[in-house]
Design a protein around this motif. Structure first.
Motif, PDB file in Angstrom:
ATOM      1  N   THR A 205       0.854  -1.181   0.000  1.00  0.00           N
ATOM      2  CA  THR A 205       0.000   0.000   0.000  1.00  0.00           C
ATOM      3  C   THR A 205       0.889   1.229   0.000  1.00  0.00           C
ATOM      4  N   VAL A 206       0.340   2.364  -0.352  1.00  0.00           N
ATOM      5  CA  VAL A 206       1.111   3.608  -0.273  1.00  0.00           C
ATOM      6  C   VAL A 206       1.334   3.941   1.196  1.00  0.00           C
ATOM      7  N   VAL A 207       2.499   4.477   1.500  1.00  0.00           N
ATOM      8  CA  VAL A 207       2.827   4.868   2.872  1.00  0.00           C
ATOM      9  C   VAL A 207       3.241   6.331   2.870  1.00  0.00           C
ATOM     10  N   LEU A 224      10.632  -1.335  -1.480  1.00  0.00           N
ATOM     11  CA  LEU A 224       9.836  -0.166  -1.848  1.00  0.00           C
ATOM     12  C   LEU A 224       9.969   0.134  -3.338  1.00  0.00           C
ATOM     13  N   LYS A 225       8.915   0.654  -3.916  1.00  0.00           N
ATOM     14  CA  LYS A 225       8.963   1.151  -5.283  1.00  0.00           C
ATOM     15  C   LYS A 225       8.203   2.464  -5.329  1.00  0.00           C
ATOM     16  N   VAL A 226       8.490   3.272  -6.309  1.00  0.00           N
ATOM     17  CA  VAL A 226       7.871   4.590  -6.433  1.00  0.00           C
ATOM     18  C   VAL A 226       6.828   4.546  -7.538  1.00  0.00           C
ATOM     19  N   LEU A 232      -0.194   5.626  -9.209  1.00  0.00           N
ATOM     20  CA  LEU A 232      -0.231   6.258  -7.897  1.00  0.00           C
ATOM     21  C   LEU A 232      -1.647   6.677  -7.535  1.00  0.00           C
ATOM     22  N   ILE A 233      -2.389   7.233  -8.492  1.00  0.00           N
ATOM     23  CA  ILE A 233      -3.770   7.650  -8.233  1.00  0.00           C
ATOM     24  C   ILE A 233      -4.616   6.448  -7.815  1.00  0.00           C
ATOM     25  N   SER A 234      -4.462   5.324  -8.519  1.00  0.00           N
ATOM     26  CA  SER A 234      -5.219   4.114  -8.172  1.00  0.00           C
ATOM     27  C   SER A 234      -4.857   3.633  -6.774  1.00  0.00           C
ATOM     28  N   GLU A 238      -7.290   3.317  -3.490  1.00  0.00           N
ATOM     29  CA  GLU A 238      -7.385   2.072  -2.740  1.00  0.00           C
ATOM     30  C   GLU A 238      -7.102   2.313  -1.258  1.00  0.00           C
ATOM     31  N   LYS A 239      -6.083   3.122  -0.970  1.00  0.00           N
ATOM     32  CA  LYS A 239      -5.752   3.466   0.416  1.00  0.00           C
ATOM     33  C   LYS A 239      -6.884   4.258   1.058  1.00  0.00           C
TER      34      LYS A 239
END
Length: 321
Positions: A205-207, A224-226, A232-234, A238-239
């Motif tokens: 998940t995005v952190v 980690l990946k960017v 990123l929007i998706s 989701e977050k």
């Protein structure tokens, strides 16, 4: 309820979000006004397109292949009809066959109830698994509000050793360990069957940026990946959905406060992806509060399109900065 009241309700007052009400009422009308919970549930299932399509696929797979192989029935493509090859020659044989079918069904249901009373099916475990899944199927993503969600063993119980252990991701764990459980809707779970040990859980998940910096500082760069652009929007949406579900389920004040803060921060990030600064968002919030008020007083009623127009025009004035 008198006949006139029933007709008046059906014609004028029944508000529907699905077919449930008319199906239940029709079933009661067809059976002298009395049906059990199980009978009404069966009637609803018979009108559920997803359920019907699923069981049509089931019929064409295991029952068809097994029963035709044993010469019990045959399938006619024209008209999509199944025909029993050896139909009982007298009423006694027919009754005996029906009785055996009933015995087999009851026996299977009792065995299934016993399995579902096992620890892994407990309320608290189910709640935790669904909470971690965001209330959705971890394969197709459908919400538990749309389709029933099952708690599935990733490595099936049939593959457990004599001590009740299975190997998942190289580690030997109890077959009922929460680590071996995932949330799948009934369609995905039935399609998976008990020969597949695919783990459909999303563990990423995005952190927050600060958390990411600490993570990298600990030597975990490979984990980690960017994300950029639509990816990123998706992930942010989701977050946002996960944090919303957590907010709905959380009772502790400090956790609710943390969830609200996370949701606000995600909204700022989504705005940033469209070139909208947090300052302009906060400004619009304040302008709308001054013009239309907030939500603190709890007014509740039917929305009117006319009432929405000023807000829609106002929101349209928000431009990237």
């Amino acid at each position: 309820m008198t006949k006139d009241l029933l007709l008046e309700f059906l014609s004028d007052r029944m508000s529907m979000t699905d077919i449930y009400q008319p199906v239940v009422l029709k079933e009661l009308l067809l059976n002298k006004g009395l049906r059990t919970k199980a009978q009404l549930a069966a009637a609803l299932a018979g009108h559920e397109i997803a359920v019907q399509e699923y069981y049509e696929r089931i019929v064409m797979r295991w029952p068809k292949s097994t029963l035709t192989k044993h010469g019990m029935m045959e399938y006619e493509r024209q008209g999509s009809k199944f025909r029993l090859v050896t139909y009982p020659t007298n009423q006694q044989a027919l009754n005996r066959a029906l009785a055996i079918c009933d015995e087999k069904i009851i026996d299977w249901i009792e065995k299934k109830k016993t399995r579902e009373r096992a620890p892994e099916a407990g309320t608290s475990v189910r709640y935790d698994i669904l909470r971690l899944a965001g209330g959705k199927c971890q394969l197709c993503g459908i919400s538990s509000q749309v389709r029933p969600i099952d708690i599935d063993h990733i490595v099936p119980r049939s593959k457990a050793n004599k001590e009740g252990k299975v190997r998942l991701h190289g580690k030997l764990i109890d077959v009922n360990d929460p680590e071996n459980l995932q949330a799948l809707c009934f369609s995905c779970n039935r399609a998976k069957r008990n020969q597949d040990n695919t783990d459909f859980r999303r563990r990423e998940t995005v952190v927050r940026d600060g958390v990411s910096a600490c993570h990298q500082g600990a030597g975990n760069e490979a984990e980690l990946k960017v994300l950029e652009g639509q990816a990123l929007i998706s992930a942010l949406y989701e977050k946002l959905e996960i944090d919303y579900l957590n907010l709905m389920q959380t009772k502790e004040d400090h956790l609710r406060k943390a969830n609200l803060a996370d949701i606000i921060e995600i909204v700022f990030a989504l705005g940033g992806q469209s070139g909208i600064s947090r300052e302009s968002l906060l400004q619009l919030v304040e302008e709308n509060r001054i013009t239309f008020g907030g939500y603190e007083k709890g007014y509740y009623g039917r929305r009117s399109l006319e009432g929405q127009q000023p807000i829609m025009r106002r929101s349209a004035s928000l431009k990237p900065t």
